[in-house]
Design a protein around this motif. Structure first.
Motif, PDB file in Angstrom:
ATOM      1  N   PRO A  41     -24.183 -41.975 -16.538  1.00 47.33           N
ATOM      2  CA  PRO A  41     -23.361 -42.176 -17.736  1.00 47.33           C
ATOM      3  C   PRO A  41     -23.191 -40.899 -18.564  1.00 47.33           C
ATOM      4  N   TYR A  42     -24.210 -40.066 -18.592  1.00 49.75           N
ATOM      5  CA  TYR A  42     -24.131 -38.757 -19.253  1.00 49.75           C
ATOM      6  C   TYR A  42     -22.884 -38.000 -18.795  1.00 49.75           C
ATOM      7  N   ASP A  43     -22.598 -38.063 -17.493  1.00 48.84           N
ATOM      8  CA  ASP A  43     -21.494 -37.289 -16.918  1.00 48.84           C
ATOM      9  C   ASP A  43     -20.141 -37.773 -17.419  1.00 48.84           C
ATOM     10  N   GLY A  49     -15.369 -36.422 -23.607  1.00 45.59           N
ATOM     11  CA  GLY A  49     -15.298 -35.665 -24.847  1.00 45.59           C
ATOM     12  C   GLY A  49     -16.546 -35.686 -25.688  1.00 45.59           C
ATOM     13  N   TRP A  50     -17.636 -36.238 -25.172  1.00 44.03           N
ATOM     14  CA  TRP A  50     -18.890 -36.257 -25.912  1.00 44.03           C
ATOM     15  C   TRP A  50     -19.370 -34.819 -26.118  1.00 44.03           C
ATOM     16  N   ILE A  62     -17.526 -28.127 -15.157  1.00 43.16           N
ATOM     17  CA  ILE A  62     -18.079 -28.902 -14.037  1.00 43.16           C
ATOM     18  C   ILE A  62     -19.136 -29.854 -14.576  1.00 43.16           C
ATOM     19  N   PRO A  63     -18.970 -31.168 -14.433  1.00 43.45           N
ATOM     20  CA  PRO A  63     -20.034 -32.094 -14.848  1.00 43.45           C
ATOM     21  C   PRO A  63     -21.143 -32.161 -13.812  1.00 43.45           C
ATOM     22  N   GLY A  64     -22.103 -33.032 -14.081  1.00 43.80           N
ATOM     23  CA  GLY A  64     -23.225 -33.219 -13.166  1.00 43.80           C
ATOM     24  C   GLY A  64     -24.471 -32.531 -13.671  1.00 43.80           C
ATOM     25  N   ASN A  65     -25.557 -33.287 -13.816  1.00 37.93           N
ATOM     26  CA  ASN A  65     -26.771 -32.719 -14.400  1.00 37.93           C
ATOM     27  C   ASN A  65     -28.026 -32.940 -13.556  1.00 37.93           C
ATOM     28  N   GLU A  66     -27.857 -33.373 -12.301  1.00 37.92           N
ATOM     29  CA  GLU A  66     -28.995 -33.515 -11.384  1.00 37.92           C
ATOM     30  C   GLU A  66     -28.499 -33.207  -9.975  1.00 37.92           C
ATOM     31  N   ASN A  91     -29.988 -29.712 -14.507  1.00 38.38           N
ATOM     32  CA  ASN A  91     -29.283 -28.710 -15.278  1.00 38.38           C
ATOM     33  C   ASN A  91     -28.450 -29.452 -16.311  1.00 38.38           C
ATOM     34  N   MET A  92     -28.005 -28.786 -17.368  1.00 37.62           N
ATOM     35  CA  MET A  92     -27.205 -29.484 -18.367  1.00 37.62           C
ATOM     36  C   MET A  92     -25.882 -29.959 -17.760  1.00 37.62           C
TER      37      MET A  92
END
Length: 304
Positions: A41-43, A49-50, A62-66, A91-92
């Motif tokens: 959901p973070y992505d 726009g969060w 580029i999204p994606g944090n794992e 990563n953030m």
């Protein structure tokens, strides 16, 4: 390199397959050739726009944090890792791509018995559940209520609560996921009208602690059920939590915390269900799947 990126905020369709310059490993960094990346959901919050505190968004983003993959560059000052090591980490952003460069304190060695798809989606939800349950205090002998228990984070939370000594774990989920929750050791209960009464019937001694991974109505139900709001936390309903005086979850992801979770997996004490796997160029479909909010387990992208 190929990456799924967006150049404007919006719905899943703003994600486009894009050719970008490969990152290089700087000092204290490694570069990882990504095999799989989790979808959270973070992505889709970032895509919509969060605003991320302390981060300046630049397009294309580029999204994606794992992620999980194989180290192919080791920067100056890195010790304990070598080219060819199989790792997973966090990563953030920047993980929906063929390569990512991260600090070496954001990765751990992948357990040999962990498939790439599991490894790619392990770090974010696993550490989120660990942080949230830690914030609830000792669970020994408690009755713990977990809302959204069949999802990626809920799956971890149910199992960790049991491992940490909870006497009873009650999990809210759609009826189609009740057998899955039973397999994890939770007592399932359906969402919707009458939820508070259904939980009270199951927990006649009361609910000691609750974690909301479902939304505002779940958080309001927790306020009715839990003896002290000091033992309620949410991963999603932040504005309402502030109104109700529920304390935020404080802490950050660390390699040490991730290593603990990996060790539990290696011992067979954590079981991760992969709901769907999409190729990198179908990241928009993966976002739609996660945004449905009623699935079981984890959604993952495969990359290299």
């Amino acid at each position: 390199m190929r990456a799924m990126a967006f150049s404007t905020f919006g719905p899943p369709e703003v994600l486009r397959l894009t050719e970008l310059v490969e990152p290089q490993a700087g000092a204290s960094e490694v570069r990882v050739r990504i095999k799989a990346a989790g979808v959270m959901p973070y992505d889709y919050g970032v895509r919509s726009g969060w605003t991320l505190a302390g981060y300046t968004m630049t397009f294309p983003e580029i999204p994606g944090n794992e992620f999980a993959g194989i180290i192919d560059q080791v920067g100056e000052g890195v010790s304990g890792f070598s080219v060819g090591d199989e790792v997973l980490g966090f990563n953030m952003l920047k993980c929906y791509a063929e390569y990512v460069a991260v600090k070496s304190d954001q990765i751990v060695i992948k357990p040999e018995n962990m498939p790439w798809e599991v490894a790619g989606g392990f770090s974010g939800n696993g550490q989120g559940a660990h942080l949230a349950l830690t914030a609830l205090g000792s669970l020994e002998g408690d009755t713990v209520l977990i809302h959204g228990a069949a999802g990626g984070l809920g799956t971890f939370a149910v199992q960790l609560a049991k491992l940490w000594g909870a006497a009873t774990v009650i999990g809210t989920a759609s009826e189609s996921n009740h057998d899955y929750l039973r397999s994890l050791g939770a007592i399932p209960v359906s969402y919707g009208e009458g939820l508070v009464d259904r939980v009270r019937a199951l927990a006649q001694g009361g609910v000691d602690a609750a974690l909301d991974v479902a939304g505002p109505e779940a958080l309001r139900a927790s306020m009715e059920l839990v003896k002290s709001k000091e033992r309620i936390r949410t991963m999603v309903s932040f504005d309402l939590a502030n109104e109700l005086g529920i304390r935020p979850i404080i802490g950050t992801r660390t390699a040490a915390r991730l290593a603990v979770l990996c060790d539990l997996y290696a011992q067979g004490k954590l079981h991760i269900h992969i709901r769907k796997v999409f190729p990198l160029d179908q990241a928009a479909s993966a976002h739609r799947e996660v945004e449905s909010r009623h699935g079981r387990g984890k959604v993952v992208l495969t990359v290299n």
